[in-house]
Design a protein around this motif. Structure first.
Motif, PDB file in Angstrom:
ATOM      1  N   GLU A   9       0.829  -1.201   0.000  1.00  0.00           N
ATOM      2  CA  GLU A   9       0.000   0.000   0.000  1.00  0.00           C
ATOM      3  C   GLU A   9       0.868   1.257   0.000  1.00  0.00           C
ATOM      4  OE1 GLU A   9      -3.599   0.387   2.545  1.00  0.00           O
ATOM      5  OE2 GLU A   9      -2.754  -1.411   3.462  1.00  0.00           O
ATOM      6  N   ARG A  10       0.235   2.356  -0.410  1.00  0.00           N
ATOM      7  CA  ARG A  10       0.905   3.645  -0.285  1.00  0.00           C
ATOM      8  C   ARG A  10       1.188   3.915   1.180  1.00  0.00           C
ATOM      9  NH1 ARG A  10      -2.091   8.796  -2.617  1.00  0.00           N
ATOM     10  NH2 ARG A  10      -3.517   8.033  -1.059  1.00  0.00           N
ATOM     11  N   GLN A  11       2.311   4.547   1.435  1.00  0.00           N
ATOM     12  CA  GLN A  11       2.663   4.927   2.798  1.00  0.00           C
ATOM     13  C   GLN A  11       2.585   6.445   2.920  1.00  0.00           C
ATOM     14  OE1 GLN A  11       6.468   3.207   3.673  1.00  0.00           O
ATOM     15  NE2 GLN A  11       5.662   1.137   3.682  1.00  0.00           N
ATOM     16  N   LEU A  12       1.940   6.901   3.985  1.00  0.00           N
ATOM     17  CA  LEU A  12       1.730   8.322   4.192  1.00  0.00           C
ATOM     18  C   LEU A  12       2.434   8.772   5.466  1.00  0.00           C
ATOM     19  CD1 LEU A  12      -2.035   8.100   3.378  1.00  0.00           C
ATOM     20  CD2 LEU A  12      -0.259   8.962   1.864  1.00  0.00           C
ATOM     21  N   ILE A  59       9.679  18.893  13.857  1.00  0.00           N
ATOM     22  CA  ILE A  59       8.518  18.065  13.580  1.00  0.00           C
ATOM     23  C   ILE A  59       8.679  16.696  14.227  1.00  0.00           C
ATOM     24  CG2 ILE A  59       8.012  19.225  11.402  1.00  0.00           C
ATOM     25  CD1 ILE A  59       9.143  16.685   9.970  1.00  0.00           C
ATOM     26  N   ALA A  60       7.547  16.090  14.521  1.00  0.00           N
ATOM     27  CA  ALA A  60       7.470  14.669  14.861  1.00  0.00           C
ATOM     28  C   ALA A  60       6.607  14.059  13.766  1.00  0.00           C
ATOM     29  CB  ALA A  60       6.840  14.469  16.224  1.00  0.00           C
ATOM     30  N   TYR A  61       6.900  12.810  13.392  1.00  0.00           N
ATOM     31  CA  TYR A  61       6.116  12.186  12.338  1.00  0.00           C
ATOM     32  C   TYR A  61       5.962  10.691  12.570  1.00  0.00           C
ATOM     33  CZ  TYR A  61      10.603  10.659  10.403  1.00  0.00           C
ATOM     34  OH  TYR A  61      11.835  10.078  10.238  1.00  0.00           O
ATOM     35  N   MET A  62       4.945  10.150  11.925  1.00  0.00           N
ATOM     36  CA  MET A  62       4.775   8.707  11.873  1.00  0.00           C
ATOM     37  C   MET A  62       4.308   8.356  10.470  1.00  0.00           C
ATOM     38  SD  MET A  62       1.195   8.096  13.992  1.00  0.00           S
ATOM     39  CE  MET A  62       1.340   6.347  14.018  1.00  0.00           C
ATOM     40  N   VAL A  63       4.665   7.177  10.020  1.00  0.00           N
ATOM     41  CA  VAL A  63       4.286   6.708   8.697  1.00  0.00           C
ATOM     42  C   VAL A  63       3.212   5.637   8.882  1.00  0.00           C
ATOM     43  CG1 VAL A  63       5.097   5.597   6.585  1.00  0.00           C
ATOM     44  CG2 VAL A  63       6.575   7.221   7.782  1.00  0.00           C
ATOM     45  N   VAL A  64       2.131   5.783   8.131  1.00  0.00           N
ATOM     46  CA  VAL A  64       1.021   4.839   8.210  1.00  0.00           C
ATOM     47  C   VAL A  64       0.675   4.342   6.812  1.00  0.00           C
ATOM     48  CG1 VAL A  64       0.041   5.872  10.288  1.00  0.00           C
ATOM     49  CG2 VAL A  64      -0.749   6.642   8.068  1.00  0.00           C
ATOM     50  N   SER A  65       0.048   3.186   6.757  1.00  0.00           N
ATOM     51  CA  SER A  65      -0.432   2.673   5.476  1.00  0.00           C
ATOM     52  C   SER A  65      -1.691   3.441   5.081  1.00  0.00           C
ATOM     53  CB  SER A  65      -0.712   1.178   5.570  1.00  0.00           C
ATOM     54  OG  SER A  65      -1.740   0.932   6.499  1.00  0.00           O
ATOM     55  N   ASP A  66      -1.966   3.463   3.808  1.00  0.00           N
ATOM     56  CA  ASP A  66      -3.118   4.193   3.276  1.00  0.00           C
ATOM     57  C   ASP A  66      -4.416   3.737   3.948  1.00  0.00           C
ATOM     58  OD1 ASP A  66      -4.290   6.104   1.689  1.00  0.00           O
ATOM     59  OD2 ASP A  66      -4.188   4.934  -0.160  1.00  0.00           O
ATOM     60  N   SER A  67      -4.561   2.446   4.180  1.00  0.00           N
ATOM     61  CA  SER A  67      -5.801   1.913   4.751  1.00  0.00           C
ATOM     62  C   SER A  67      -5.995   2.307   6.214  1.00  0.00           C
ATOM     63  CB  SER A  67      -5.848   0.387   4.622  1.00  0.00           C
ATOM     64  OG  SER A  67      -4.793  -0.199   5.345  1.00  0.00           O
ATOM     65  N   GLU A  68      -4.929   2.646   6.907  1.00  0.00           N
ATOM     66  CA  GLU A  68      -5.021   3.028   8.320  1.00  0.00           C
ATOM     67  C   GLU A  68      -5.015   4.542   8.526  1.00  0.00           C
ATOM     68  OE1 GLU A  68      -2.825  -0.760  10.432  1.00  0.00           O
ATOM     69  OE2 GLU A  68      -1.562   0.825   9.611  1.00  0.00           O
ATOM     70  N   ARG A  80      -0.365  18.055   9.218  1.00  0.00           N
ATOM     71  CA  ARG A  80      -0.275  17.902   7.772  1.00  0.00           C
ATOM     72  C   ARG A  80       0.201  16.496   7.440  1.00  0.00           C
ATOM     73  NH1 ARG A  80       5.299  19.731   6.240  1.00  0.00           N
ATOM     74  NH2 ARG A  80       6.312  20.295   8.204  1.00  0.00           N
ATOM     75  N   GLY A  81       0.217  16.169   6.171  1.00  0.00           N
ATOM     76  CA  GLY A  81       0.672  14.845   5.722  1.00  0.00           C
ATOM     77  C   GLY A  81       1.236  14.925   4.318  1.00  0.00           C
ATOM     78  N   GLN A  82       1.972  13.896   3.962  1.00  0.00           N
ATOM     79  CA  GLN A  82       2.543  13.816   2.621  1.00  0.00           C
ATOM     80  C   GLN A  82       2.845  12.357   2.316  1.00  0.00           C
ATOM     81  OE1 GLN A  82       5.927  16.363   3.474  1.00  0.00           O
ATOM     82  NE2 GLN A  82       7.310  14.611   3.473  1.00  0.00           N
ATOM     83  N   LEU A  83       3.093  12.064   1.047  1.00  0.00           N
ATOM     84  CA  LEU A  83       3.519  10.720   0.702  1.00  0.00           C
ATOM     85  C   LEU A  83       4.881  10.451   1.314  1.00  0.00           C
ATOM     86  CD1 LEU A  83       2.535  10.362  -3.065  1.00  0.00           C
ATOM     87  CD2 LEU A  83       1.573   9.116  -1.133  1.00  0.00           C
ATOM     88  N   HIS A  84       5.056   9.252   1.814  1.00  0.00           N
ATOM     89  CA  HIS A  84       6.346   8.875   2.408  1.00  0.00           C
ATOM     90  C   HIS A  84       7.246   8.335   1.313  1.00  0.00           C
ATOM     91  CE1 HIS A  84       9.302   7.364   5.182  1.00  0.00           C
ATOM     92  NE2 HIS A  84       9.099   6.136   4.788  1.00  0.00           N
ATOM     93  N   LYS A  85       8.440   8.892   1.225  1.00  0.00           N
ATOM     94  CA  LYS A  85       9.419   8.424   0.248  1.00  0.00           C
ATOM     95  C   LYS A  85      10.425   7.557   0.973  1.00  0.00           C
ATOM     96  CE  LYS A  85       8.821  12.701  -2.175  1.00  0.00           C
ATOM     97  NZ  LYS A  85       9.332  14.041  -2.332  1.00  0.00           N
ATOM     98  N   GLU A  86      10.550   6.346   0.528  1.00  0.00           N
ATOM     99  CA  GLU A  86      11.487   5.418   1.199  1.00  0.00           C
ATOM    100  C   GLU A  86      12.897   5.632   0.741  1.00  0.00           C
ATOM    101  OE1 GLU A  86      10.128   1.383   1.605  1.00  0.00           O
ATOM    102  OE2 GLU A  86       8.143   2.060   1.057  1.00  0.00           O
TER     103      GLU A  86
END
Length: 86
Positions: A9-12, A59-68, A80-86
């Protein structure tokens, strides 16, 4: 199989901004709560972090799957949010 589908899935990246002279320490503290939330809610991904953008902005951040994402967004209200680039 479910785990494999989740990883495809996409990661956000959900982001919380902190500003002021204590921004860095506040972001580090917030990350602790994000890690706790991941454990309690048994989220698919376990990616968190902090970043100092300047002396007065972190900033603090967490990466989540699109479904969550919606569940986490509604519960934790990131700035805010953005696409996560691995």
């Amino acid at each position: 199989m479910r785990q494999l589908l989740k990883t495809l899935e996409r990661q956000l990246k959900l982001i919380w901004d902190f500003k002021g002279p204590h921004a860095s320490k506040t972001a580090l503290h917030h990350e602790i709560h994000l890690k706790d939330y991941i454990t309690i809610e048994k989220l698919t991904l376990n990616i968190t972090g902090t970043q100092d953008l300047s002396d007065m902005h972190s900033i603090a951040y967490m990466v989540v799957s699109d479904s969550e994402m919606k569940k986490v967004r509604d519960a934790l209200k990131p700035h805010r949010g953005q696409l996560h680039k691995e």
